[in-house]
Design a protein around this motif. Structure first.
Motif, PDB file in Angstrom:
ATOM      1  N   GLY A   1      43.534 -38.430 -34.292  1.00 54.16           N
ATOM      2  CA  GLY A   1      42.773 -37.872 -33.174  1.00 54.16           C
ATOM      3  C   GLY A   1      43.579 -37.881 -31.895  1.00 54.16           C
ATOM      4  N   GLN A   2      44.339 -38.994 -31.693  1.00 54.07           N
ATOM      5  CA  GLN A   2      45.168 -39.089 -30.503  1.00 54.07           C
ATOM      6  C   GLN A   2      46.264 -38.027 -30.519  1.00 54.07           C
ATOM      7  OE1 GLN A   2      46.585 -43.096 -30.175  1.00 54.07           O
ATOM      8  NE2 GLN A   2      44.538 -43.965 -30.137  1.00 54.07           N
ATOM      9  N   VAL A   3      46.873 -37.848 -31.698  1.00 56.93           N
ATOM     10  CA  VAL A   3      47.927 -36.852 -31.825  1.00 56.93           C
ATOM     11  C   VAL A   3      47.372 -35.458 -31.559  1.00 56.93           C
ATOM     12  CG1 VAL A   3      49.496 -35.742 -33.447  1.00 56.93           C
ATOM     13  CG2 VAL A   3      49.322 -38.238 -33.407  1.00 56.93           C
ATOM     14  N   GLN A   4      46.158 -35.213 -32.116  1.00 56.91           N
ATOM     15  CA  GLN A   4      45.539 -33.902 -31.921  1.00 56.91           C
ATOM     16  C   GLN A   4      45.267 -33.655 -30.441  1.00 56.91           C
ATOM     17  OE1 GLN A   4      41.750 -33.390 -33.855  1.00 56.91           O
ATOM     18  NE2 GLN A   4      41.925 -31.182 -33.867  1.00 56.91           N
ATOM     19  N   ALA A   5      44.742 -34.696 -29.732  1.00 63.16           N
ATOM     20  CA  ALA A   5      44.467 -34.552 -28.301  1.00 63.16           C
ATOM     21  C   ALA A   5      45.763 -34.339 -27.527  1.00 63.16           C
ATOM     22  CB  ALA A   5      43.728 -35.784 -27.779  1.00 63.16           C
ATOM     23  N   ALA A   6      46.814 -35.100 -27.954  1.00 65.25           N
ATOM     24  CA  ALA A   6      48.090 -34.983 -27.256  1.00 65.25           C
ATOM     25  C   ALA A   6      48.703 -33.604 -27.440  1.00 65.25           C
ATOM     26  CB  ALA A   6      49.046 -36.061 -27.753  1.00 65.25           C
ATOM     27  N   ASP A   7      48.365 -32.951 -28.569  1.00 66.50           N
ATOM     28  CA  ASP A   7      48.896 -31.621 -28.839  1.00 66.50           C
ATOM     29  C   ASP A   7      48.220 -30.541 -28.002  1.00 66.50           C
ATOM     30  OD1 ASP A   7      49.497 -32.128 -32.407  1.00 66.50           O
ATOM     31  OD2 ASP A   7      50.738 -32.529 -30.651  1.00 66.50           O
ATOM     32  N   ARG A   8      47.114 -30.866 -27.352  1.00 67.58           N
ATOM     33  CA  ARG A   8      46.404 -29.900 -26.515  1.00 67.58           C
ATOM     34  C   ARG A   8      46.944 -30.010 -25.092  1.00 67.58           C
ATOM     35  NH1 ARG A   8      40.219 -30.585 -26.776  1.00 67.58           N
ATOM     36  NH2 ARG A   8      40.342 -28.592 -25.661  1.00 67.58           N
ATOM     37  N   ASN A   9      47.669 -28.996 -24.682  1.00 69.00           N
ATOM     38  CA  ASN A   9      48.348 -29.037 -23.394  1.00 69.00           C
ATOM     39  C   ASN A   9      48.012 -27.812 -22.558  1.00 69.00           C
ATOM     40  OD1 ASN A   9      50.094 -31.450 -23.863  1.00 69.00           O
ATOM     41  ND2 ASN A   9      50.876 -30.177 -25.524  1.00 69.00           N
ATOM     42  N   LEU A  10      48.114 -27.990 -21.249  1.00 68.92           N
ATOM     43  CA  LEU A  10      47.902 -26.895 -20.306  1.00 68.92           C
ATOM     44  C   LEU A  10      48.848 -27.105 -19.129  1.00 68.92           C
ATOM     45  CD1 LEU A  10      45.994 -24.414 -19.559  1.00 68.92           C
ATOM     46  CD2 LEU A  10      44.807 -26.048 -18.088  1.00 68.92           C
ATOM     47  N   VAL A  11      49.638 -26.093 -18.819  1.00 73.98           N
ATOM     48  CA  VAL A  11      50.533 -26.154 -17.666  1.00 73.98           C
ATOM     49  C   VAL A  11      49.932 -25.297 -16.561  1.00 73.98           C
ATOM     50  CG1 VAL A  11      52.861 -25.742 -16.794  1.00 73.98           C
ATOM     51  CG2 VAL A  11      52.524 -26.494 -19.166  1.00 73.98           C
ATOM     52  N   MET A  12      49.638 -25.916 -15.433  1.00 72.82           N
ATOM     53  CA  MET A  12      48.947 -25.234 -14.341  1.00 72.82           C
ATOM     54  C   MET A  12      49.804 -25.211 -13.090  1.00 72.82           C
ATOM     55  SD  MET A  12      45.186 -25.949 -12.638  1.00 72.82           S
ATOM     56  CE  MET A  12      45.447 -27.633 -12.145  1.00 72.82           C
ATOM     57  N   TYR A  13      49.953 -24.018 -12.501  1.00 68.91           N
ATOM     58  CA  TYR A  13      50.493 -23.874 -11.162  1.00 68.91           C
ATOM     59  C   TYR A  13      49.289 -23.758 -10.227  1.00 68.91           C
ATOM     60  CZ  TYR A  13      55.142 -22.818 -13.103  1.00 68.91           C
ATOM     61  OH  TYR A  13      56.355 -22.875 -13.759  1.00 68.91           O
ATOM     62  N   CYS A  14      49.225 -24.626  -9.237  1.00 69.76           N
ATOM     63  CA  CYS A  14      48.036 -24.727  -8.378  1.00 69.76           C
ATOM     64  C   CYS A  14      48.379 -24.364  -6.943  1.00 69.76           C
ATOM     65  CB  CYS A  14      47.464 -26.141  -8.447  1.00 69.76           C
ATOM     66  SG  CYS A  14      45.892 -26.319  -7.586  1.00 69.76           S
ATOM     67  N   GLY A  15      47.563 -23.485  -6.332  1.00 75.25           N
ATOM     68  CA  GLY A  15      47.880 -22.954  -5.012  1.00 75.25           C
ATOM     69  C   GLY A  15      46.969 -23.381  -3.886  1.00 75.25           C
ATOM     70  N   VAL A  16      46.175 -24.445  -4.080  1.00 79.11           N
ATOM     71  CA  VAL A  16      45.322 -24.937  -2.988  1.00 79.11           C
ATOM     72  C   VAL A  16      45.845 -26.280  -2.505  1.00 79.11           C
ATOM     73  CG1 VAL A  16      43.300 -23.674  -3.808  1.00 79.11           C
ATOM     74  CG2 VAL A  16      43.669 -26.018  -4.583  1.00 79.11           C
ATOM     75  N   ASP A  17      45.053 -26.963  -1.685  1.00 80.97           N
ATOM     76  CA  ASP A  17      45.451 -28.265  -1.162  1.00 80.97           C
ATOM     77  C   ASP A  17      45.682 -29.259  -2.304  1.00 80.97           C
ATOM     78  OD1 ASP A  17      45.586 -30.136   1.272  1.00 80.97           O
ATOM     79  OD2 ASP A  17      44.108 -31.129   0.000  1.00 80.97           O
ATOM     80  N   GLU A  18      46.623 -30.157  -2.093  1.00 75.09           N
ATOM     81  CA  GLU A  18      47.026 -31.122  -3.116  1.00 75.09           C
ATOM     82  C   GLU A  18      45.846 -31.920  -3.682  1.00 75.09           C
ATOM     83  OE1 GLU A  18      49.642 -33.320  -5.568  1.00 75.09           O
ATOM     84  OE2 GLU A  18      50.259 -31.710  -4.207  1.00 75.09           O
ATOM     85  N   ALA A  19      44.942 -32.367  -2.811  1.00 78.44           N
ATOM     86  CA  ALA A  19      43.814 -33.194  -3.278  1.00 78.44           C
ATOM     87  C   ALA A  19      42.909 -32.417  -4.223  1.00 78.44           C
ATOM     88  CB  ALA A  19      43.005 -33.703  -2.080  1.00 78.44           C
ATOM     89  N   TRP A  20      42.648 -31.170  -3.897  1.00 80.62           N
ATOM     90  CA  TRP A  20      41.790 -30.338  -4.759  1.00 80.62           C
ATOM     91  C   TRP A  20      42.507 -30.018  -6.068  1.00 80.62           C
ATOM     92  CZ3 TRP A  20      39.590 -24.866  -3.139  1.00 80.62           C
ATOM     93  CH2 TRP A  20      38.530 -24.525  -4.004  1.00 80.62           C
ATOM     94  N   CYS A  21      43.797 -29.702  -5.978  1.00 78.69           N
ATOM     95  CA  CYS A  21      44.591 -29.469  -7.197  1.00 78.69           C
ATOM     96  C   CYS A  21      44.492 -30.658  -8.143  1.00 78.69           C
ATOM     97  CB  CYS A  21      46.058 -29.242  -6.833  1.00 78.69           C
ATOM     98  SG  CYS A  21      46.444 -27.652  -6.082  1.00 78.69           S
TER      99      CYS A  21
END
Length: 351
Positions: A29-49
């Protein structure tokens, strides 16, 4: 007695086997969760990002790799990475660069099932981009000033864009660079629409004489006013409001001539390596629960979901003279390239 011991050993062995099996299941289960990835570029204030990334990761188990940049920087990054995309989702930042990215085929078409819940301006943003972006919030452009500093210097409070080029404000104003900042691009496009292109550039040349600094991020001038580092900061009004919550001497101005506004947007990157995860995040980011994260993290824009409560601190749009902002024109790559070159040549490098 002997049979009881034998049964005990068997039970113990079975127990260990079961525990091992459960451990393997847990590890899987841990491996499966670790395999779920998302790379996000965020364009608002750091705290909200950070709030968006950590909340989504906590709620879903998806590993979110978030990088915060200004909208113009993200747009440039996507262009540079076109042959080998490194991000999955571009969340936040002014909508014009999102539209430019859509025009250039840098983002993916996607119609979220949440789309019908959104305000008209958010849906129109999606339609303009042929569903390669969508509106997530609205914010009005303006500026802020420090009332205590003005009083000490016996200066009249500015009320209009025209006031900012007065000689008494020499070296006292900050604005971001439109080459990197979506906020400053909105300011540049706003002046062109208010005044006409040539008069707008005459204005910026005069304003340049009063500039203390061109910052990289759009919210930085508002923060500088709040910290007493500059007298006037050109920024979105919600960023000035955030600074005013930290320093009551900061006042928000909706310029008398009228002002532009942004439709902060979200896009899925074309060629995303984690496309399914990007779509799931996209749907979640349009939800009420996700949009409610803005205000507790110092962001007071108008949210795009009609069911999301508007923060009481948000600018009252009924009291702001908004221009009829031409998102199609100023969201085009051709116009962006032309105006940015002219700004760099005639304003930043011209004196």
């Amino acid at each position: 007695m002997r049979n009881r011991k034998k049964r005990s050993r068997i039970a113990s062995t079975l127990g260990l086997a079961a525990a091992a099996a459960l451990g393997l299941i847990g590890l899987a289960g841990q491996v499966q969760a670790a395999d779920r990835n998302l790379v996000m570029y965020c364009g608002v204030d750091e705290a909200w990002c950070r709030a968006m990334a950590t909340t989504y990761q906590k709620d879903t188990g998806v590993n979110v790799d978030m990088t915060r940049m200004s909208a113009g920087e993200i747009y440039a990054r996507l262009r540079a990475e076109k042959a080998n995309p490194q991000a999955d989702i571009w969340w936040g930042g002014t909508g014009d660069p999102h539209l430019q990215a859509a025009e250039e085929g840098l983002t993916e078409e996607y119609k979220s099932p949440v789309l019908p819940e959104l305000r008209d301006w958010a849906q129109k943003q999606a339609e303009r981009a042929k569903y390669r972006t969508v509106g997530i919030y609205l914010g009005a452009l303006g500026y802020g000033y420090n009332a205590d500093d003005l009083k000490q210097r016996d200066l009249k409070a500015p009320e209009c864009w025209a006031d900012l080029i007065k000689p008494e404000f020499e070296g006292e104003i900050e604005m971001a660079d439109p080459n990197s900042s979506g906020t400053a691009w909105t300011a540049l496009a706003t002046m062109v629409q208010l005044m006409g292109e040539d008069k707008a550039f005459d204005y910026f040349k005069q304003l340049n004489k009063n500039m203390a600094e061109y910052t990289k991020a759009g919210a930085a001038p508002a923060l500088a006013v709040g910290k007493g580092e500059t007298l006037i900061g050109i920024a979105f009004q919600h960023d000035v409001i955030n600074a005013a919550k930290q320093n009551p001497a900061v006042k928000v101005v909706s310029p008398c001539e009228g002002t532009g506004y942004e439709i902060g947007s979200m896009s899925i990157v074309k060629g995303a390596k984690n496309l399914d995860e990007a779509k799931k995040f996209y749907d979640w980011a349009l939800s009420v629960d996700a949009q409610k994260l803005a205000a507790p993290n110092g962001s007071y824009q108008i949210p795009s979901n009609t069911k999301t409560p508007v923060p009481p601190e948000a600018p009252d749009l009924s009291k702001i003279k908004l221009i009829d902002y031409d998102f199609a024109k100023y969201g085009s790559s051709e116009v962006r390239t032309k105006l940015l070159k002219r700004f760099t040549d005639e304003v930043r490098n011209g004196g």
